[in-house]
Write a protein that holds these residues in place. Sequence first.
Motif, PDB file in Angstrom:
ATOM      1  N   ALA A  64     -23.024  27.439  16.868  1.00  0.00           N
ATOM      2  CA  ALA A  64     -24.083  27.492  17.889  1.00  0.00           C
ATOM      3  C   ALA A  64     -24.600  26.074  18.121  1.00  0.00           C
ATOM      4  CB  ALA A  64     -25.209  28.385  17.413  1.00  0.00           C
ATOM      5  N   TRP A  65     -24.866  25.722  19.369  1.00  0.00           N
ATOM      6  CA  TRP A  65     -25.322  24.372  19.686  1.00  0.00           C
ATOM      7  C   TRP A  65     -26.068  24.410  21.020  1.00  0.00           C
ATOM      8  CZ3 TRP A  65     -22.916  21.862  23.973  1.00  0.00           C
ATOM      9  CH2 TRP A  65     -21.828  22.555  24.509  1.00  0.00           C
ATOM     10  N   ILE A  66     -26.785  23.322  21.310  1.00  0.00           N
ATOM     11  CA  ILE A  66     -27.620  23.315  22.521  1.00  0.00           C
ATOM     12  C   ILE A  66     -27.075  22.294  23.509  1.00  0.00           C
ATOM     13  CG2 ILE A  66     -29.971  22.878  23.378  1.00  0.00           C
ATOM     14  CD1 ILE A  66     -30.956  23.899  20.629  1.00  0.00           C
ATOM     15  N   ASP A  67     -26.810  22.729  24.746  1.00  0.00           N
ATOM     16  CA  ASP A  67     -26.230  21.814  25.732  1.00  0.00           C
ATOM     17  C   ASP A  67     -27.310  20.946  26.398  1.00  0.00           C
ATOM     18  OD1 ASP A  67     -27.387  23.253  27.806  1.00  0.00           O
ATOM     19  OD2 ASP A  67     -25.547  24.322  28.346  1.00  0.00           O
ATOM     20  N   ASP A  68     -26.886  20.111  27.339  1.00  0.00           N
ATOM     21  CA  ASP A  68     -27.825  19.161  27.949  1.00  0.00           C
ATOM     22  C   ASP A  68     -28.894  19.838  28.804  1.00  0.00           C
ATOM     23  OD1 ASP A  68     -26.575  17.084  26.728  1.00  0.00           O
ATOM     24  OD2 ASP A  68     -25.467  16.379  28.496  1.00  0.00           O
ATOM     25  N   ASN A  69     -28.644  21.094  29.198  1.00  0.00           N
ATOM     26  CA  ASN A  69     -29.660  21.834  29.959  1.00  0.00           C
ATOM     27  C   ASN A  69     -30.558  22.668  29.049  1.00  0.00           C
ATOM     28  OD1 ASN A  69     -28.598  20.905  32.421  1.00  0.00           O
ATOM     29  ND2 ASN A  69     -26.974  22.462  32.299  1.00  0.00           N
ATOM     30  N   GLU A  70     -30.455  22.385  27.759  1.00  0.00           N
ATOM     31  CA  GLU A  70     -31.220  23.092  26.720  1.00  0.00           C
ATOM     32  C   GLU A  70     -30.877  24.577  26.645  1.00  0.00           C
ATOM     33  OE1 GLU A  70     -35.299  21.952  26.557  1.00  0.00           O
ATOM     34  OE2 GLU A  70     -34.733  19.859  26.294  1.00  0.00           O
ATOM     35  N   GLU A  71     -29.658  24.912  27.106  1.00  0.00           N
ATOM     36  CA  GLU A  71     -29.160  26.284  26.954  1.00  0.00           C
ATOM     37  C   GLU A  71     -28.450  26.377  25.602  1.00  0.00           C
ATOM     38  OE1 GLU A  71     -28.901  28.850  29.245  1.00  0.00           O
ATOM     39  OE2 GLU A  71     -29.741  27.828  31.009  1.00  0.00           O
ATOM     40  N   ILE A  72     -28.586  27.522  24.950  1.00  0.00           N
ATOM     41  CA  ILE A  72     -27.877  27.724  23.680  1.00  0.00           C
ATOM     42  C   ILE A  72     -26.446  28.183  23.974  1.00  0.00           C
ATOM     43  CG2 ILE A  72     -27.767  29.106  21.548  1.00  0.00           C
ATOM     44  CD1 ILE A  72     -30.868  29.244  21.754  1.00  0.00           C
ATOM     45  N   GLN A  73     -25.473  27.520  23.387  1.00  0.00           N
ATOM     46  CA  GLN A  73     -24.060  27.878  23.561  1.00  0.00           C
ATOM     47  C   GLN A  73     -23.513  28.379  22.229  1.00  0.00           C
ATOM     48  OE1 GLN A  73     -22.353  27.696  26.442  1.00  0.00           O
ATOM     49  NE2 GLN A  73     -24.044  26.742  27.589  1.00  0.00           N
ATOM     50  N   VAL A  74     -22.587  29.316  22.305  1.00  0.00           N
ATOM     51  CA  VAL A  74     -21.960  29.822  21.072  1.00  0.00           C
ATOM     52  C   VAL A  74     -20.447  29.750  21.211  1.00  0.00           C
ATOM     53  CG1 VAL A  74     -21.690  31.784  19.498  1.00  0.00           C
ATOM     54  CG2 VAL A  74     -23.881  31.399  20.628  1.00  0.00           C
ATOM     55  N   ASN A  75     -19.811  29.098  20.252  1.00  0.00           N
ATOM     56  CA  ASN A  75     -18.347  29.067  20.205  1.00  0.00           C
ATOM     57  C   ASN A  75     -17.890  29.633  18.868  1.00  0.00           C
ATOM     58  OD1 ASN A  75     -18.938  26.450  22.095  1.00  0.00           O
ATOM     59  ND2 ASN A  75     -17.035  27.488  22.616  1.00  0.00           N
ATOM     60  N   ARG A  76     -16.563  29.822  18.779  1.00  0.00           N
ATOM     61  CA  ARG A  76     -16.007  30.313  17.518  1.00  0.00           C
ATOM     62  C   ARG A  76     -15.150  29.213  16.889  1.00  0.00           C
ATOM     63  NH1 ARG A  76     -13.404  36.092  17.753  1.00  0.00           N
ATOM     64  NH2 ARG A  76     -15.563  36.595  18.164  1.00  0.00           N
ATOM     65  N   GLY A  77     -15.458  28.909  15.635  1.00  0.00           N
ATOM     66  CA  GLY A  77     -14.687  27.898  14.905  1.00  0.00           C
ATOM     67  C   GLY A  77     -13.760  28.573  13.905  1.00  0.00           C
ATOM     68  N   TYR A  78     -12.675  27.872  13.566  1.00  0.00           N
ATOM     69  CA  TYR A  78     -11.693  28.427  12.621  1.00  0.00           C
ATOM     70  C   TYR A  78     -11.121  27.331  11.731  1.00  0.00           C
ATOM     71  CZ  TYR A  78     -10.891  32.015  16.323  1.00  0.00           C
ATOM     72  OH  TYR A  78     -11.002  32.984  17.278  1.00  0.00           O
ATOM     73  N   ARG A  79     -10.657  27.753  10.563  1.00  0.00           N
ATOM     74  CA  ARG A  79      -9.728  26.939   9.786  1.00  0.00           C
ATOM     75  C   ARG A  79      -8.743  27.889   9.128  1.00  0.00           C
ATOM     76  NH1 ARG A  79      -7.581  21.932  10.058  1.00  0.00           N
ATOM     77  NH2 ARG A  79      -6.761  21.298   8.047  1.00  0.00           N
ATOM     78  N   VAL A  80      -7.473  27.639   9.359  1.00  0.00           N
ATOM     79  CA  VAL A  80      -6.427  28.455   8.730  1.00  0.00           C
ATOM     80  C   VAL A  80      -5.809  27.609   7.633  1.00  0.00           C
ATOM     81  CG1 VAL A  80      -4.247  29.690   9.087  1.00  0.00           C
ATOM     82  CG2 VAL A  80      -5.975  29.671  10.898  1.00  0.00           C
ATOM     83  N   GLU A  81      -6.014  28.022   6.375  1.00  0.00           N
ATOM     84  CA  GLU A  81      -5.430  27.299   5.229  1.00  0.00           C
ATOM     85  C   GLU A  81      -4.176  28.079   4.837  1.00  0.00           C
ATOM     86  OE1 GLU A  81      -9.456  25.091   3.636  1.00  0.00           O
ATOM     87  OE2 GLU A  81      -8.913  26.938   2.617  1.00  0.00           O
ATOM     88  N   MET A  82      -3.055  27.574   5.324  1.00  0.00           N
ATOM     89  CA  MET A  82      -1.827  28.383   5.325  1.00  0.00           C
ATOM     90  C   MET A  82      -1.070  28.309   4.001  1.00  0.00           C
ATOM     91  SD  MET A  82      -0.638  30.123   7.957  1.00  0.00           S
ATOM     92  CE  MET A  82       0.647  31.321   8.048  1.00  0.00           C
ATOM     93  N   ASN A  83      -0.843  27.097   3.507  1.00  0.00           N
ATOM     94  CA  ASN A  83       0.013  26.970   2.318  1.00  0.00           C
ATOM     95  C   ASN A  83      -0.299  25.663   1.596  1.00  0.00           C
ATOM     96  OD1 ASN A  83       2.486  26.300   0.709  1.00  0.00           O
ATOM     97  ND2 ASN A  83       3.183  28.228   1.570  1.00  0.00           N
ATOM     98  N   SER A  84      -0.552  25.780   0.278  1.00  0.00           N
ATOM     99  CA  SER A  84      -0.880  24.559  -0.483  1.00  0.00           C
ATOM    100  C   SER A  84       0.118  24.332  -1.611  1.00  0.00           C
ATOM    101  CB  SER A  84      -2.308  24.640  -1.039  1.00  0.00           C
ATOM    102  OG  SER A  84      -2.394  25.737  -1.929  1.00  0.00           O
ATOM    103  N   ALA A  85       1.351  24.829  -1.444  1.00  0.00           N
ATOM    104  CA  ALA A  85       2.334  24.698  -2.533  1.00  0.00           C
ATOM    105  C   ALA A  85       2.673  23.244  -2.840  1.00  0.00           C
ATOM    106  CB  ALA A  85       3.603  25.467  -2.179  1.00  0.00           C
ATOM    107  N   ILE A  86       2.743  22.388  -1.828  1.00  0.00           N
ATOM    108  CA  ILE A  86       3.186  21.009  -2.121  1.00  0.00           C
ATOM    109  C   ILE A  86       2.071  19.976  -1.955  1.00  0.00           C
ATOM    110  CG2 ILE A  86       5.630  21.474  -1.626  1.00  0.00           C
ATOM    111  CD1 ILE A  86       5.216  19.996   1.066  1.00  0.00           C
ATOM    112  N   GLY A  87       0.858  20.429  -1.650  1.00  0.00           N
ATOM    113  CA  GLY A  87      -0.244  19.476  -1.528  1.00  0.00           C
ATOM    114  C   GLY A  87      -1.432  20.138  -0.862  1.00  0.00           C
TER     115      GLY A  87
END
Length: 446
Positions: A64-87
């Motif tokens: 959630a964040w506020i744009d320049d018109n002081e409107e509240i905006q909502v986006n969706r964030g992600y992180r996919v941690e797929m495989n850590s076998a080699i690092g």
Amino acid sequence: MEKIINSFLKEVSSRNQNEPEFMQAVTEVAENVIPYIVQNKIYYGQNILLRMVEPERVLSFRVAWIDDNEEIQVNRGYRVEMNSAIGPYKGGLRFHPNVNLSVLKFLAFEQIFKNSLTTLPMGGGKGGADFDPKGRSDTEVMRFCQSFMTELFRHIGPNRDIPAGDIGVGSREIGYLFGQYKRLKNEFTGVLTGKGTSWGGSLIRPEATGYGVVYFTEKMLENQGNSFKNKKVVISGSGNVAQFAAEKCLSLNAKVLCMSDSSGYIYEKEGFSKEQLSHIMEIKNIKRGRIQEYQKKYPKAIFEANKKPWGIVCDIALPCATQNELTFSDAKLLVKNGCFCVGEGANMPSTPEAIKFFYENKIFFAPGKASNAGGVAVSGLEMAQNSLRYSWSRKEVDEKLKKIMADIHKSCLEFGSEKEYVNYVKGANIAGFVKVAEAMLAQGVV
Ligand code: NDP
């Protein structure tokens, strides 16, 4: 064999419904790797590929964040941690309105194989948000990045997960993300790559993906006794990867005829000069404008609105914009017009039907997971420099990049050579798989 592959794909697709991009990436790997597993008893019966397609962890969070018109905006964030076998997990962040879980899982899955091919110790991951930086002010982008990092910082770290840039995440965004991470953790660490050179970034990192694509494509050409000299090259995109691929093509005396963005393409019949390419960089990186603006300064250039560039007569095509931008009909048009070599700068820009057509027509074709690995390779070198608290010169990094791309090419030859043809898709998939599979076998069922 077909039965085994189909039954594997059926199981994966039942668990990952409505994820077409992810299934596209898994299908390509399965078709190459399952026959290899069946032939190599150490991997057989271990469900290795089934384990690889399941992300180790998927994070999804509100931004959630506020744009320049002081409107509240909502986006969706992600992180996919797929495989850590080699690092530790390693892979970019993408900010684009079409970001969803399917897109990020395909990118994270591809990243496993790409990172393995670099020979550096990096696992696979990818993340981002459905946020569109286009048309947003710098302060809006900063507020978005700060809100995004306020959640992401709990999950990343220099030994855990090290994000970088991708579409919509360039040096400006990496700066804002790093600033917020540092503030929250009170630590100056190499948690992101693609940093500015005065605060821990590696020289050549901005150039690395584009240069790497050309180094790899040059190796494919050399392998056939050919070179870039005087070749006509068509490039899609005009972002980070496309710009530096074009720069390297010019330095090898090739003619770059075209560059594009999502609004259309610009075509210079005689090829762009260095000055003309600098002007495109200025429009894109400084003014953050549209490719059509190029025509204001160079009115002889042709602009085709909302069109893809694959109908232009060329020898070499370098798709450097986005996934599935080069379809079966585009491939047919390219081959009909004499194109004999395709090096992917973007991730999965060619559809499976296009790749099949290239294969049937014996076109030299480099899949992105091999040919665009230069970016993450130099990110790996940035991590090494951060750990050493030292920085290598431009020449040193460029030489290391060149060597890594040549080694990836060699690995593709090892696993992809067929009678009078190199199947680089097969070569990259198997070579990438072997190292990760061995690490997973050694580490037990985790
Ligand atoms: P940028 O955001 O710098 O540039 C993306 C370019 O692609 C822009 O010209 C953009 O046009 C165009 N584009 C994006 N979406 C579309 C679309 N749907 N149709 C047509 N054109 C589109 O991104 P990068 O150059 O960093 O990334 C390009 C590709 O390379 C991606 O697939 C990325 O995953 C891959 N890649 C990037 C690496 C890196 O180091 N940056 C490393 C390895 C792979 P517009 O400005 O109009 O949106």
